[in-house]
Design a protein around this motif. Structure first.
Motif, short mmCIF file in Angstrom:
data_model
loop_
_atom_site.label_atom_id
_atom_site.label_comp_id
_atom_site.label_asym_id
_atom_site.label_seq_id
_atom_site.Cartn_x
_atom_site.Cartn_y
_atom_site.Cartn_z
N UNK A 6 -1.02 -3.43 9.61
CA UNK A 6 -0.10 -2.86 8.64
C UNK A 6 1.22 -2.51 9.29
N UNK B 127 -2.44 -6.21 -4.52
CA UNK B 127 -2.73 -7.50 -3.89
C UNK B 127 -2.14 -8.61 -4.72
N UNK C 148 -0.09 5.09 1.41
CA UNK C 148 -1.05 5.98 2.03
C UNK C 148 -0.48 7.40 1.98
N UNK D 220 1.15 -5.61 4.56
CA UNK D 220 0.68 -6.63 5.49
C UNK D 220 0.71 -7.97 4.77
N UNK E 207 -8.66 -1.70 13.89
CA UNK E 207 -7.22 -1.63 14.20
C UNK E 207 -6.92 -0.37 15.00
N UNK F 158 -5.88 6.18 1.51
CA UNK F 158 -5.25 5.22 0.64
C UNK F 158 -5.02 5.82 -0.74
N UNK G 138 -8.93 5.03 7.80
CA UNK G 138 -8.42 5.61 9.03
C UNK G 138 -9.30 6.75 9.54
N UNK G 139 -9.33 6.86 10.87
CA UNK G 139 -9.99 7.98 11.51
C UNK G 139 -9.03 9.15 11.65
N UNK G 140 -9.53 10.25 12.23
CA UNK G 140 -8.71 11.46 12.36
C UNK G 140 -7.68 11.40 13.48
N UNK H 120 4.62 5.31 12.37
CA UNK H 120 3.32 4.66 12.54
C UNK H 120 3.53 3.22 12.99
N UNK I 222 0.83 -1.19 0.00
CA UNK I 222 0.00 0.00 0.00
C UNK I 222 0.88 1.26 0.00
N UNK J 132 1.02 6.95 16.13
CA UNK J 132 1.90 7.74 15.27
C UNK J 132 2.67 8.71 16.14
N UNK K 53 4.25 -0.02 8.61
CA UNK K 53 4.49 1.20 7.84
C UNK K 53 5.97 1.53 7.78
N UNK L 91 -3.49 2.06 15.84
CA UNK L 91 -2.11 2.38 15.53
C UNK L 91 -1.70 3.59 16.36
N UNK M 36 -8.30 -5.93 4.20
CA UNK M 36 -7.13 -5.51 3.43
C UNK M 36 -7.09 -3.99 3.33
N UNK M 37 -8.13 -3.39 2.81
CA UNK M 37 -8.15 -1.93 2.73
C UNK M 37 -8.66 -1.37 4.05
N UNK M 38 -7.86 -0.53 4.67
CA UNK M 38 -8.21 0.04 5.97
C UNK M 38 -8.54 1.52 5.81
N UNK N 73 -6.48 13.22 7.66
CA UNK N 73 -6.06 11.89 8.10
C UNK N 73 -5.61 11.03 6.94
N UNK N 74 -5.04 9.90 7.28
CA UNK N 74 -4.46 9.00 6.29
C UNK N 74 -5.49 8.56 5.26
N UNK O 110 1.68 -0.37 14.48
CA UNK O 110 0.49 -1.18 14.73
C UNK O 110 0.43 -1.56 16.21
#
Lengths: 115, 112
Positions: free
Chosen positions: A103, A51, A36, A94, B33, A46, B103-105, B43, A34, B37, A105, B35, B99-101, A43-44, B45
Protein backbone atom coordinates in the motif's frame (compact mmCIF):
# COMPACT_ATOMS: atom_id res chain seq x y z
CA UNK A 1 5.30 4.91 -8.97
CA UNK A 2 2.15 5.56 -7.03
CA UNK A 3 1.60 8.58 -4.80
CA UNK A 4 -1.26 9.71 -2.59
CA UNK A 5 -2.01 13.25 -1.53
CA UNK A 6 -4.23 14.18 1.39
CA UNK A 7 -4.92 17.88 1.33
CA UNK A 8 -5.84 18.49 4.95
CA UNK A 9 -3.34 17.55 7.63
CA UNK A 10 -5.45 18.77 10.53
CA UNK A 11 -9.21 19.22 10.62
CA UNK A 12 -11.23 20.43 13.59
CA UNK A 13 -15.01 20.13 13.51
CA UNK A 14 -17.88 20.34 15.94
CA UNK A 15 -20.14 17.38 16.55
CA UNK A 16 -22.90 16.98 13.95
CA UNK A 17 -20.91 18.86 11.32
CA UNK A 18 -20.45 17.28 7.92
CA UNK A 19 -17.05 15.92 6.97
CA UNK A 20 -15.18 15.63 3.71
CA UNK A 21 -11.52 14.63 3.59
CA UNK A 22 -9.77 14.96 0.28
CA UNK A 23 -7.59 12.29 -1.30
CA UNK A 24 -5.98 12.32 -4.72
CA UNK A 25 -3.74 9.65 -6.12
CA UNK A 26 -1.30 9.40 -8.95
CA UNK A 27 -1.09 6.11 -10.84
CA UNK A 28 -1.59 5.23 -14.47
CA UNK A 29 -3.22 1.84 -14.13
CA UNK A 30 -6.04 0.08 -12.33
CA UNK A 31 -6.05 0.78 -8.62
CA UNK A 32 -7.60 -0.40 -5.40
CA UNK A 33 -8.43 2.46 -3.03
CA UNK A 34 -8.74 2.43 0.73
CA UNK A 35 -9.40 4.59 3.73
CA UNK A 36 -7.87 3.42 7.00
CA UNK A 37 -8.48 4.93 10.43
CA UNK A 38 -6.27 4.93 13.51
CA UNK A 39 -8.10 5.80 16.74
CA UNK A 40 -5.98 7.08 19.63
CA UNK A 41 -3.99 4.20 21.09
CA UNK A 42 -5.31 1.68 18.58
CA UNK A 43 -3.94 0.18 15.42
CA UNK A 44 -4.93 0.82 11.84
CA UNK A 45 -8.37 -0.38 10.83
CA UNK A 46 -10.01 -0.50 7.44
CA UNK A 47 -12.87 1.99 7.04
CA UNK A 48 -13.81 1.20 3.46
CA UNK A 49 -12.37 0.08 0.15
CA UNK A 50 -13.00 0.38 -3.56
CA UNK A 51 -11.99 -2.32 -6.02
CA UNK A 52 -14.44 -1.97 -8.90
CA UNK A 53 -18.11 -1.39 -9.66
CA UNK A 54 -20.19 1.27 -7.95
CA UNK A 55 -17.88 4.24 -7.37
CA UNK A 56 -19.78 5.22 -4.22
CA UNK A 57 -18.72 2.87 -1.45
CA UNK A 58 -20.06 2.69 2.05
CA UNK A 59 -17.96 1.71 5.02
CA UNK A 60 -18.30 1.28 8.71
CA UNK A 61 -19.62 3.90 11.14
CA UNK A 62 -21.53 5.86 8.52
CA UNK A 63 -18.53 6.74 6.36
CA UNK A 64 -18.66 6.70 2.58
CA UNK A 65 -16.26 7.57 -0.23
CA UNK A 66 -16.66 8.32 -3.88
CA UNK A 67 -14.16 7.27 -6.54
CA UNK A 68 -14.01 9.84 -9.34
CA UNK A 69 -11.70 8.36 -11.94
CA UNK A 70 -11.45 11.52 -14.04
CA UNK A 71 -10.21 13.44 -11.02
CA UNK A 72 -8.07 10.64 -9.56
CA UNK A 73 -9.89 11.28 -6.31
CA UNK A 74 -11.33 9.19 -3.50
CA UNK A 75 -12.75 11.62 -0.96
CA UNK A 76 -14.09 10.43 2.37
CA UNK A 77 -17.40 11.79 3.66
CA UNK A 78 -19.65 11.56 6.65
CA UNK A 79 -22.83 13.63 6.95
CA UNK A 80 -22.72 14.08 10.73
CA UNK A 81 -19.59 13.45 12.77
CA UNK A 82 -19.40 12.32 16.36
CA UNK A 83 -16.83 12.95 19.07
CA UNK A 84 -15.78 9.30 18.73
CA UNK A 85 -14.65 9.98 15.15
CA UNK A 86 -11.58 11.78 16.49
CA UNK A 87 -8.71 9.87 14.88
CA UNK A 88 -6.05 9.86 12.18
CA UNK A 89 -7.38 9.01 8.71
CA UNK A 90 -5.22 7.61 5.94
CA UNK A 91 -6.02 7.25 2.28
CA UNK A 92 -4.13 4.44 0.53
CA UNK A 93 -3.81 2.86 -2.87
CA UNK A 94 -2.33 -0.25 -4.39
CA UNK A 95 -2.25 -1.54 -7.90
CA UNK A 96 -5.33 -3.50 -8.89
CA UNK A 97 -5.44 -6.47 -11.22
CA UNK A 98 -2.81 -8.48 -9.38
CA UNK A 99 -0.07 -5.87 -9.57
CA UNK A 100 2.25 -4.68 -6.79
CA UNK A 101 0.47 -5.10 -3.51
CA UNK A 102 2.23 -2.90 -1.00
CA UNK A 103 0.00 0.00 0.00
CA UNK A 104 1.02 3.57 -0.72
CA UNK A 105 -0.38 5.84 1.97
CA UNK A 106 -1.08 9.53 2.15
CA UNK A 107 0.42 11.52 5.01
CA UNK A 108 -2.79 11.28 6.98
CA UNK A 109 -5.39 13.73 8.28
CA UNK A 110 -5.69 14.30 12.00
CA UNK A 111 -9.38 14.84 12.70
CA UNK A 112 -10.49 16.36 15.99
CA UNK A 113 -14.19 16.50 16.83
CA UNK A 114 -15.11 18.98 19.52
CA UNK A 115 -18.12 18.11 21.68
CA UNK B 1 -10.30 -14.66 16.08
CA UNK B 2 -6.72 -13.68 16.83
CA UNK B 3 -5.37 -10.75 14.91
CA UNK B 4 -1.87 -9.90 13.77
CA UNK B 5 0.52 -9.82 16.70
CA UNK B 6 3.89 -8.15 16.92
CA UNK B 7 6.69 -8.29 19.43
CA UNK B 8 8.17 -6.55 21.22
CA UNK B 9 5.69 -3.71 21.58
CA UNK B 10 8.52 -1.34 22.43
CA UNK B 11 12.23 -1.58 21.76
CA UNK B 12 14.91 0.86 22.83
CA UNK B 13 18.36 0.29 21.44
CA UNK B 14 21.64 2.10 21.06
CA UNK B 15 22.89 3.42 17.77
CA UNK B 16 24.91 0.78 15.93
CA UNK B 17 23.17 -2.24 17.47
CA UNK B 18 21.14 -4.77 15.50
CA UNK B 19 17.45 -5.33 16.26
CA UNK B 20 14.92 -8.00 15.32
CA UNK B 21 11.20 -7.36 15.19
CA UNK B 22 8.72 -10.20 15.00
CA UNK B 23 5.33 -10.52 13.32
CA UNK B 24 2.79 -13.32 13.69
CA UNK B 25 0.20 -13.01 10.93
CA UNK B 26 -3.40 -14.16 11.07
CA UNK B 27 -3.55 -17.91 10.57
CA UNK B 28 -4.14 -18.81 6.93
CA UNK B 29 -3.10 -15.44 5.56
CA UNK B 30 -0.58 -16.03 2.81
CA UNK B 31 0.46 -12.41 2.29
CA UNK B 32 2.52 -10.49 4.85
CA UNK B 33 3.67 -6.87 4.74
CA UNK B 34 5.97 -4.64 6.73
CA UNK B 35 5.47 -0.87 6.95
CA UNK B 36 7.15 1.92 8.87
CA UNK B 37 5.30 4.85 10.43
CA UNK B 38 7.33 7.89 11.36
CA UNK B 39 6.54 11.53 12.00
CA UNK B 40 8.50 12.84 9.08
CA UNK B 41 7.67 10.24 6.44
CA UNK B 42 4.22 9.00 7.38
CA UNK B 43 3.41 5.38 6.54
CA UNK B 44 5.89 3.73 4.19
CA UNK B 45 5.77 0.28 2.63
CA UNK B 46 8.91 -1.75 3.29
CA UNK B 47 8.54 -5.35 2.09
CA UNK B 48 5.89 -7.85 1.03
CA UNK B 49 5.82 -11.65 1.13
CA UNK B 50 3.34 -13.75 -0.83
CA UNK B 51 3.44 -17.50 -0.25
CA UNK B 52 6.70 -19.02 -1.43
CA UNK B 53 7.40 -16.32 -4.01
CA UNK B 54 10.42 -14.06 -3.80
CA UNK B 55 9.58 -11.08 -1.60
CA UNK B 56 8.99 -7.60 -2.98
CA UNK B 57 11.78 -5.63 -1.30
CA UNK B 58 11.22 -2.43 -3.24
CA UNK B 59 10.42 -0.37 -0.15
CA UNK B 60 13.44 -1.25 1.99
CA UNK B 61 15.32 2.03 2.63
CA UNK B 62 18.83 0.55 2.78
CA UNK B 63 20.73 -2.71 2.81
CA UNK B 64 20.76 -2.55 6.61
CA UNK B 65 17.13 -3.70 6.47
CA UNK B 66 16.19 -7.29 5.74
CA UNK B 67 13.28 -9.60 6.46
CA UNK B 68 12.57 -13.29 6.49
CA UNK B 69 9.41 -15.29 6.57
CA UNK B 70 9.83 -18.83 7.79
CA UNK B 71 7.42 -21.58 6.81
CA UNK B 72 5.06 -19.10 5.25
CA UNK B 73 4.02 -17.80 8.66
CA UNK B 74 6.08 -15.82 11.18
CA UNK B 75 8.24 -13.00 9.86
CA UNK B 76 11.25 -11.23 11.32
CA UNK B 77 12.39 -7.77 10.26
CA UNK B 78 16.06 -7.17 11.03
CA UNK B 79 17.72 -3.79 11.13
CA UNK B 80 21.50 -3.88 11.32
CA UNK B 81 23.68 -1.11 12.70
CA UNK B 82 20.65 0.96 13.71
CA UNK B 83 20.67 4.71 13.17
CA UNK B 84 18.61 7.37 14.91
CA UNK B 85 16.57 7.91 11.75
CA UNK B 86 15.38 4.29 12.06
CA UNK B 87 13.28 5.32 15.06
CA UNK B 88 9.67 4.71 14.08
CA UNK B 89 6.73 2.40 14.61
CA UNK B 90 7.13 -0.74 12.53
CA UNK B 91 3.81 -2.19 11.44
CA UNK B 92 3.08 -5.63 10.13
CA UNK B 93 -0.02 -6.55 8.15
CA UNK B 94 -1.34 -9.79 6.71
CA UNK B 95 -3.89 -10.58 4.05
CA UNK B 96 -5.77 -13.55 2.72
CA UNK B 97 -6.77 -12.00 -0.57
CA UNK B 98 -3.80 -9.63 -1.14
CA UNK B 99 -6.15 -6.67 -1.14
CA UNK B 100 -7.57 -6.15 2.34
CA UNK B 101 -4.74 -5.93 4.86
CA UNK B 102 -5.11 -6.43 8.60
CA UNK B 103 -2.63 -4.49 10.67
CA UNK B 104 -0.93 -5.39 13.91
CA UNK B 105 -0.33 -3.03 16.84
CA UNK B 106 3.22 -2.23 15.78
CA UNK B 107 6.62 -2.18 17.44
CA UNK B 108 7.84 1.22 18.56
CA UNK B 109 11.58 1.37 17.95
CA UNK B 110 13.66 4.07 19.60
CA UNK B 111 17.32 4.37 18.66
CA UNK B 112 19.32 6.42 21.14
Amino acid sequence: AQSVSQHNHHVILSEAASLELGCNYSYGGTVNLFWYVQYPGQHLQLLLKYFSGDPLVKGIKGFEAEFIKSKFSFNLRKPSVQWSDTAEYFCAVNAGGGGADGLTFGKGTHLIIQP
Amino acid sequence: GAGVSQSPSNKVTEKGKDVELRCDPISGHTALYWYRQSLGQGLEFLIYFQGNSAPDKSGLPSDRFSAERTGGSVSTLTIQRTQQEDSAVYLCASSRDRVRQYFGPGTRLTVL
